[in-house]
Write an enzyme that holds these catalytic residues in place. Structure first.
Site, PDB file in Angstrom:
ATOM      1  N   ASP A   1      -2.171  13.781  21.142  1.00 45.08           N
ATOM      2  CA  ASP A   1      -0.965  13.471  20.375  1.00 45.08           C
ATOM      3  C   ASP A   1      -1.030  13.987  18.943  1.00 45.08           C
ATOM      4  OD1 ASP A   1       0.019  12.266  22.589  1.00 45.08           O
ATOM      5  OD2 ASP A   1      -0.030  10.216  21.810  1.00 45.08           O
TER       6      ASP A   1
ATOM      7  N   ASP B   1       0.816  -1.211   0.000  1.00 43.21           N
ATOM      8  CA  ASP B   1       0.000   0.000   0.000  1.00 43.21           C
ATOM      9  C   ASP B   1       0.851   1.263   0.000  1.00 43.21           C
ATOM     10  OD1 ASP B   1      -2.315  -1.400  -0.100  1.00 43.21           O
ATOM     11  OD2 ASP B   1      -2.932  -1.044   1.970  1.00 43.21           O
ATOM     12  N   GLY B   2       2.005   1.232   0.696  1.00 44.93           N
ATOM     13  CA  GLY B   2       2.865   2.409   0.752  1.00 44.93           C
ATOM     14  C   GLY B   2       3.401   2.789  -0.613  1.00 44.93           C
TER      15      GLY B   2
ATOM     16  N   ASN C   1      -4.874   8.815   1.183  1.00 45.12           N
ATOM     17  CA  ASN C   1      -5.332   8.272   2.464  1.00 45.12           C
ATOM     18  C   ASN C   1      -5.673   9.366   3.472  1.00 45.12           C
ATOM     19  OD1 ASN C   1      -5.442   5.548   2.090  1.00 45.12           O
ATOM     20  ND2 ASN C   1      -3.596   5.052   3.250  1.00 45.12           N
ATOM     21  N   ASP C   2      -4.661  10.167   3.843  1.00 41.58           N
ATOM     22  CA  ASP C   2      -4.887  11.089   4.955  1.00 41.58           C
ATOM     23  C   ASP C   2      -3.805  12.154   5.053  1.00 41.58           C
ATOM     24  OD1 ASP C   2      -2.654   9.692   6.135  1.00 41.58           O
ATOM     25  OD2 ASP C   2      -4.043   8.196   6.893  1.00 41.58           O
TER      26      ASP C   2
ATOM     27  N   LYS D   1      -6.780  18.460  22.069  1.00 45.29           N
ATOM     28  CA  LYS D   1      -5.548  18.388  22.852  1.00 45.29           C
ATOM     29  C   LYS D   1      -5.170  16.918  23.000  1.00 45.29           C
ATOM     30  CE  LYS D   1      -3.432  20.292  27.026  1.00 45.29           C
ATOM     31  NZ  LYS D   1      -3.661  21.056  28.285  1.00 45.29           N
TER      32      LYS D   1
ATOM     33  N   LYS E   1       2.356   6.409  -2.863  1.00 42.57           N
ATOM     34  CA  LYS E   1       3.275   7.358  -3.491  1.00 42.57           C
ATOM     35  C   LYS E   1       2.959   7.493  -4.979  1.00 42.57           C
ATOM     36  CE  LYS E   1       7.927   8.612  -4.581  1.00 42.57           C
ATOM     37  NZ  LYS E   1       9.303   8.262  -4.798  1.00 42.57           N
TER      38      LYS E   1
END
Length: 302
Positions: free
Chosen positions: A180, A67-68, A148-149, A178, A72
């Site tokens: 991560d 998927d990576g 994706n995001d 507030k 790209k």
């Protein structure tokens, strides 16, 4: 689909993907189909060499990796309006890829030529990084697209300080998160980082965005699903050091300073993904990849 020219993109630094790309090239050659083969760590100039001339554009792009690798390629190639066929070679979850058997049993060419597939139009997100000011003074300093995001996390990498992020939706201030960080996801990305952060799984055919806080300090900060026609404004809050890091599809983009803000909305052009009719559908993929139980009824009842 009549194939005359195919662009093969294989995962960089993967001997398995490289060998698969050579195999794919030979299979296409045996069918008198021309191909160009490049690594996934390509430069834009290299892509322009293959795709800049409309008369020499390939019929499809075949992406060999996980998927990576596909993410790209999707962001780099979507504007060229080329359908992409992604085959899982050495990847993990593979929500965006087809099974590798289609490549190694050589059936992918017959499926394409007989048009036994559908083309999914997957919406992308666009993020403009702007300098704060009035609408007439607004200056875009950088623009990104994501399949994706987009997500926002701490600038510092050695420690993980709490971030405070203000969000506006369609010109209305909605919340200050507030925690991560914060994820803005497409429905395609709902099975990626957003899912890992406790967000909902949304069918990719639904036109929506998911706003999902990462480990929020308040239980009232919940993921929400909004129409993808919305305009989302993200601003770092000054009292939390005033800087956050922008990421897209798992890759770093830039630091968002306290004088910057991000405008996120539906992207201009969707990504065209080839899905074989013989491959797993969305629900079967969830059952397989997430180890769900599926059909519990007896297979051979007496």
């Amino acid at each position: 689909m009549k194939l005359s020219l195919v662009l093969i993109v294989y995962r960089s630094e993967s001997s398995i993907a490289q060998e698969a790309s050579k195999f794919c090239e030979e299979v296409l050659k045996a069918k008198n189909i021309n191909s160009n083969r490049i690594e996934s760590d390509f430069h834009k100039d290299e892509i322009d060499k293959y795709l800049g001339n409309p008369e020499l554009q390939p019929n499809i792009g075949i992406v060999l990796g996980g998927d990576g690798t596909f993410l790209k390629c999707a962001n780099a190639l979507a504007d060229y309006d080329i359908p992409l066929l992604s085959i899982n070679i050495g990847g993990n979850l593979g929500f965006l890829t087809q099974e590798k058997d289609f490549l190694f049993n050589k059936s992918f060419i017959e499926i394409l030529e007989n048009e036994e597939y559908t083309i999914d139009l997957r919406n992308r997100l666009n993020c403009n990084v702007c300098i704060n000011g009035t609408s007439s003074e607004r200056k875009i300093i950088k623009s990104y697209d994501a399949l994706n995001d987009f997500y926002f996390k701490s600038v510092e990498e050695d420690i993980s300080p709490t971030n405070q992020i203000q969000i506006e939706i369609d010109n209305e201030k909605v919340n200050e998160y507030k925690g991560d960080g914060l994820i803005i996801s497409t429905t395609t990305g709902s099975t990626a980082y957003s899912m890992a952060a406790g967000g909902p799984i949304v069918h990719p055919c639904i036109d929506a965005m998911i706003i999902n806080p990462i480990c929020p300090m308040s239980l009232a900060s919940r993921p929400i699903v909004i129409p993808n026609t919305s305009k989302v404004i993200i601003k770092p809050v000054k009292k939390s050091k005033g800087e956050i890091k922008l990421w897209r599809d798992g890759s770093k983009c830039m630091t968002i300073k306290e004088t910057y803000h991000c405008e996120i909305k539906k992207g201009r052009s969707p990504c065209k993904i080839i899905k074989f009719k013989k491959s797993n559908n969305f629900y079967n993929t969830l059952i397989k990849k997430l180890d769900w139980k599926g059909d519990l009824s007896p297979k051979n009842p007496k």
